[in-house]
Write a protein that holds these residues in place. Sequence first.
Motif, short mmCIF file in Angstrom:
data_model
loop_
_atom_site.label_atom_id
_atom_site.label_comp_id
_atom_site.label_asym_id
_atom_site.label_seq_id
_atom_site.Cartn_x
_atom_site.Cartn_y
_atom_site.Cartn_z
N SER A 189 0.83 -1.20 0.00
CA SER A 189 0.00 0.00 0.00
C SER A 189 0.86 1.25 0.00
CB SER A 189 -0.94 0.02 1.21
OG SER A 189 -0.22 0.24 2.41
N LEU A 190 0.29 2.32 -0.53
CA LEU A 190 0.92 3.64 -0.55
C LEU A 190 -0.10 4.66 -0.06
CD1 LEU A 190 2.45 3.57 -4.16
CD2 LEU A 190 3.77 3.43 -2.06
N ALA A 191 0.30 5.53 0.83
CA ALA A 191 -0.58 6.61 1.32
C ALA A 191 0.17 7.93 1.20
CB ALA A 191 -1.01 6.34 2.75
N GLN A 192 -0.30 8.80 0.33
CA GLN A 192 0.36 10.08 0.13
C GLN A 192 -0.18 11.12 1.10
OE1 GLN A 192 1.95 11.40 -3.50
NE2 GLN A 192 0.77 9.96 -4.76
N HIS A 193 0.75 11.92 1.65
CA HIS A 193 0.42 13.02 2.54
C HIS A 193 0.97 14.31 1.94
CE1 HIS A 193 -0.37 9.62 5.15
NE2 HIS A 193 0.91 9.27 5.07
N ASP A 194 0.80 15.40 2.62
CA ASP A 194 1.25 16.68 2.07
C ASP A 194 2.76 16.71 1.82
OD1 ASP A 194 -1.29 17.68 2.11
OD2 ASP A 194 -1.06 18.72 4.04
N ARG A 195 3.52 16.10 2.72
CA ARG A 195 4.97 16.23 2.63
C ARG A 195 5.70 14.92 2.34
NH1 ARG A 195 7.09 20.86 4.57
NH2 ARG A 195 9.05 19.81 5.11
N ASP A 196 5.00 13.78 2.42
CA ASP A 196 5.70 12.51 2.26
C ASP A 196 4.73 11.41 1.85
OD1 ASP A 196 4.39 11.83 4.69
OD2 ASP A 196 6.06 12.67 5.84
N VAL A 197 5.26 10.19 1.75
CA VAL A 197 4.48 9.01 1.36
C VAL A 197 4.77 7.90 2.36
CG1 VAL A 197 3.94 7.38 -0.49
CG2 VAL A 197 4.81 9.66 -1.06
N THR A 198 3.71 7.30 2.89
CA THR A 198 3.87 6.14 3.75
C THR A 198 3.69 4.87 2.92
OG1 THR A 198 3.03 7.32 5.69
CG2 THR A 198 3.03 4.92 5.79
N VAL A 199 4.66 3.98 3.01
CA VAL A 199 4.65 2.76 2.22
C VAL A 199 4.59 1.57 3.19
CG1 VAL A 199 5.86 1.36 0.51
CG2 VAL A 199 6.06 3.86 0.45
N THR A 200 3.66 0.66 2.93
CA THR A 200 3.55 -0.56 3.72
C THR A 200 4.01 -1.73 2.88
OG1 THR A 200 1.65 0.34 4.91
CG2 THR A 200 2.00 -2.04 5.07
N PHE A 201 4.77 -2.64 3.51
CA PHE A 201 5.35 -3.78 2.81
C PHE A 201 4.67 -5.08 3.24
CE2 PHE A 201 8.64 -0.52 3.31
CZ PHE A 201 8.93 -0.26 1.98
N ALA A 202 4.86 -6.12 2.43
CA ALA A 202 4.17 -7.40 2.65
C ALA A 202 4.58 -8.06 3.96
CB ALA A 202 4.44 -8.35 1.48
N ASP A 203 5.75 -7.72 4.48
CA ASP A 203 6.20 -8.33 5.75
C ASP A 203 5.65 -7.61 6.98
OD1 ASP A 203 7.63 -5.99 5.74
OD2 ASP A 203 9.61 -6.94 5.74
N GLY A 204 4.77 -6.62 6.75
CA GLY A 204 4.15 -5.89 7.84
C GLY A 204 4.86 -4.63 8.26
N THR A 205 6.07 -4.41 7.74
CA THR A 205 6.80 -3.19 8.07
C THR A 205 6.30 -2.03 7.20
OG1 THR A 205 8.55 -3.67 6.46
CG2 THR A 205 8.83 -4.52 8.70
N SER A 206 6.71 -0.83 7.55
CA SER A 206 6.34 0.34 6.77
C SER A 206 7.46 1.37 6.84
CB SER A 206 5.03 0.95 7.26
OG SER A 206 5.16 1.40 8.60
N GLY A 207 7.41 2.34 5.97
CA GLY A 207 8.41 3.40 5.96
C GLY A 207 7.81 4.68 5.41
N VAL A 208 8.44 5.79 5.74
CA VAL A 208 8.00 7.10 5.27
C VAL A 208 9.09 7.67 4.36
CG1 VAL A 208 7.31 9.43 5.91
CG2 VAL A 208 6.64 7.49 7.35
N TYR A 209 8.68 8.10 3.16
CA TYR A 209 9.63 8.54 2.15
C TYR A 209 9.19 9.88 1.56
CZ TYR A 209 10.99 3.67 2.56
OH TYR A 209 11.39 2.46 3.05
#
Length: 376
Positions: free
Chosen positions: A129-149
């Motif tokens: 999944s990808l969720a875009q915000h005003d300043r960044d993008v939150t990405v969720t991965f299949a292993d349950g982890t996520s990151g902000v880019y």
Amino acid sequence: MPELGKILVVGGGIAGLTTAAALHRSGFAAELVEQRPTWSAPGAGFLVHANGMRMLRALGLDEYVVRAGTPVRRWQFYDAQGSLLSDTDLTAVWGDVGPCVGIVRPLLHSVLAKGVADVPCRLGTAVTSLAQHDRDVTVTFADGTSGVYDLVVGADGIRSTVRALTLGASPPSYLGAMNWRSIVSVRPAGLESALQMHVDDRRIFGLVTMGAGHTYSFAISIEPQFHDPVAGRLERLRTRFAGFGPRVQEYLAALERDDQIICSAMEWVPVDRVYSGKVVLVGDAAHASSPMLGQGGCMAMEDAFVLAEELHSRATIEAALAGFAKRRKPRVEWVQQQSIAVTQLQAMPIGSRTIALRENGDRATHARFAPLVAAP
């Protein structure tokens, strides 16, 4: 240059590796994820045209490709029985841009991996999944982890997950032809430093010289899309091209197993939107094309260079992505159009095709590559 934190590159193929390398060399903090659990190189052979070599030279990787591959100096058309119809000198086409090099995919992939030696890479990691915000993008991965880019680059191929999650784009379109690709460790007689297309009604059998005496083949047939099972694939391929001349038969005789042959439908993704917010697409995810100009991977390499250049030279991400899209659209559309034109040679009446190639083949080949001689 915008203030950018982490950039996520999704995909570990040609587009992803060159993009991550170009971003890293431009001073950006790139990370790469690839859904396969190990580095792999799907495909068989690859022709790196001079415009692709220009991009690899900018990444310091061109000499590795030259050493692992072999020069390809001619672009030739033959009829099905092996009579020469058209012969183009690729060194004359590209001038001082650089050589064209034939290289097997695993070796090319190994070279490109050198460019990301200092880039954090995670294998076996798929985006869900990808969720875009005003300043960044939150990405969720299949292993349950996520990151902000700060930026996400979709380099995940023709069936791009990033494209589907971001742009909701329709699936690739069938181009009306099937493609069988393979590699053998012999060089058929009469094939020297060349790409040859042996053309018959609704069929093309291509041969390309690779490094270490190997030969790459692509066999194209215009027909409705279908699934060709691995079991019995070699015999069916030999039967489909049984009427072709001795050079093609020598290649087919050198194949030994069904699983040496990769079969796929030829598909394309029209150039539409290539970015949304802080997510951008490169390579086949953005503009997959017919392979008949051998430019798909080279366009991905150019994408990588242009994206890094735009991000480095513009004041904002928005301006950089708009500049990237504007620069790339006419060039990749040209490649798509000309690739389809080469494919359509198979559908011409044999007499008209023979005359067209004999009288205009060399001039047409020069014209197809001419717009790509200038830097992107």
